[in-house]
Design a protein around this motif. Structure first.
Motif, mmCIF file in Angstrom:
data_model
loop_
_atom_site.group_PDB
_atom_site.id
_atom_site.type_symbol
_atom_site.label_atom_id
_atom_site.label_comp_id
_atom_site.label_asym_id
_atom_site.label_seq_id
_atom_site.Cartn_x
_atom_site.Cartn_y
_atom_site.Cartn_z
ATOM 1 N N GLN A 1 -8.588 -4.451 3.011
ATOM 2 C CA GLN A 1 -7.704 -4.181 1.873
ATOM 3 C C GLN A 1 -8.449 -3.463 0.750
ATOM 4 O OE1 GLN A 1 -5.521 -7.705 0.764
ATOM 5 N NE2 GLN A 1 -4.627 -7.945 2.798
ATOM 6 N N ARG B 1 -7.436 0.238 -0.806
ATOM 7 C CA ARG B 1 -7.193 0.539 -2.227
ATOM 8 C C ARG B 1 -7.901 1.822 -2.646
ATOM 9 N NH1 ARG B 1 -3.435 -0.976 -2.548
ATOM 10 N NH2 ARG B 1 -2.490 -2.891 -2.970
ATOM 11 N N ALA C 1 -10.321 0.731 -8.297
ATOM 12 C CA ALA C 1 -9.924 0.106 -7.033
ATOM 13 C C ALA C 1 -10.421 -1.330 -6.927
ATOM 14 C CB ALA C 1 -10.438 0.952 -5.861
ATOM 15 N N GLY C 2 -10.840 -1.901 -8.051
ATOM 16 C CA GLY C 2 -11.308 -3.289 -7.998
ATOM 17 C C GLY C 2 -12.322 -3.603 -9.080
ATOM 18 N N PHE D 1 -3.190 1.781 -10.908
ATOM 19 C CA PHE D 1 -4.540 1.660 -10.331
ATOM 20 C C PHE D 1 -5.468 0.790 -11.187
ATOM 21 C CE2 PHE D 1 -2.722 5.368 -8.274
ATOM 22 C CZ PHE D 1 -3.033 5.104 -6.951
ATOM 23 N N LEU E 1 0.838 -1.199 0.000
ATOM 24 C CA LEU E 1 0.000 0.000 0.000
ATOM 25 C C LEU E 1 0.874 1.250 0.000
ATOM 26 C CD1 LEU E 1 -3.038 0.899 0.289
ATOM 27 C CD2 LEU E 1 -2.633 0.983 2.761
ATOM 28 N N GLU F 1 -6.147 4.737 -0.992
ATOM 29 C CA GLU F 1 -4.863 4.981 -1.668
ATOM 30 C C GLU F 1 -5.078 5.886 -2.883
ATOM 31 O OE1 GLU F 1 -3.191 1.610 -3.797
ATOM 32 O OE2 GLU F 1 -1.246 1.985 -2.837
ATOM 33 N N TYR F 2 -6.113 5.555 -3.663
ATOM 34 C CA TYR F 2 -6.373 6.405 -4.833
ATOM 35 C C TYR F 2 -6.802 7.804 -4.403
ATOM 36 C CZ TYR F 2 -7.798 8.664 -8.949
ATOM 37 O OH TYR F 2 -7.864 9.611 -9.938
#
Lengths: 219, 219
Positions: B70, B74, B139-140, B131, A44, B77-78
């Protein structure tokens, strides 16, 4: 460990002397920035995201990142605002006042530095008026991750010799409260690297070249 | 309302023509920036903090801001990275390519604009590589607030005539997925003001003076 037990279970990279460009480090953080966290297979980047991750993972006491809707929003508001305000102007002030002249041997035009310091002063005023107000901490009566993020940035211009607390007793008192809350030793340890940055020897040509694109962002 | 029912219960200010400097607005957001939120007596600034507040208040479906440790990290984080990367370079590109020449009647040195567009390109590359990767969303596998924040910023250079998606099929496909996920009408509505910015008449002298300190931040 500030936010909970078990520091041995996560690795963070927080160095400042270029390890963040090594191949190993880029595996952990493709953004090539410090800090970065590696927790098992999970990596991270971004200090704010890392702090929130640690607070959640180790179930830090509520005041660090409160569950309450409005109290949490106040912390989020600061964490979001600071990126382009306090963080930006503190980093720029440090680069222009110290990194350019001492480390890169490059002159910064006086009017550029003056503008940067004026912008920093404007940010500090907002920090006092909009966030700190008459509270003990930035987002309320108890210390939160907002205070940790803020003090870390504010120590950047301090490391470059800008005594930003001198003419701001309210902010200086807040700084003392943050130091007392985290403990003197940890406070000193957290800022040891940045406080020594002014003693770095001048960069060699290769480092100067590598830092050029980054440095331009702070002019 | 994208994130839940009850839009009539909160007021947000998102104008672009200076209302953010009015006395009434400063009461809501002392930072004098849009957007700002007023929910009863509670006021909040910063778009990221506002999105998270709305997601929590209206208990938005989990994918917008996932509970998982987690998965949430993510998104965080972005949200943290974008402030000084995508957001900064998109805003700068829009100002230099459109606001300075069209609205302020001020020339931007070609090398300044070239540097800005190169930095924007570097950010877009990181956006794809770090990303988006091979995921459907930033993010996923499902859309999150990270995608909303990203698309809003990316439409700034688009509004100024930079077709950033043309040479980036991967990013263009992501944009289509975001548009499909939020719905075409809402997507258009959300970007209507910014897409019309290029049709603004040139600013008068008073507005130019007022915008000067802000504009300097984007040179």
């Amino acid at each position: 460990m500030l936010l909970g037990p078990g520091p041995e279970r996560v690795d963070t990279g927080t160095g400042t002397s270029g390890q963040n460009h090594s191949d190993d480090f880029v595996q952990v953080n493709p953004l090539r920035k410090v800090p970065a966290l590696k927790d098992g297979d999970f990596t991270l980047a971004e200090s704010v995201a890392i702090l929130l991750y640690l607070a959640r993972k180790y179930e830090a006491p509520d005041h660090w990142y409160p569950q309450g809707l409005q109290a949490r929003a106040r912390v989020d508001e600061y964490l979001s605002w600071q990126h382009t305000a306090v963080r930006m102007s503190c980093t720029r002030a440090m680069w222009q006042k110290m990194m350019f002249p001492v480390f890169l041997g490059q002159r910064v035009p006086p009017e550029t530095l003056a503008n940067t310091l004026a912008e920093l002063d404007r940010c500090l005023q907002l920090l006092e008026d909009k966030f700190l107000k008459d509270q003990d901490f930035l987002a309320g009566p108890r210390i939160s991750v907002a205070d940790l993020v803020a003090i870390t940035e504010l120590m950047h211009p301090v490391s470059a010799g800008c005594d930003i607390f001198k003419s701001r007793p309210k902010l200086a008192a807040w700084r003392q409260r943050v130091e007392a809350a985290v403990g003197e030793d940890l406070f000193r340890e957290a800022h040891a690297v940045i406080m020594k940055a002014k003693d770095l020897p001048p960069a060699d040509t290769a480092v100067k070249e590598r830092l050029k694109p980054l440095a331009q962002l702070f002019l």
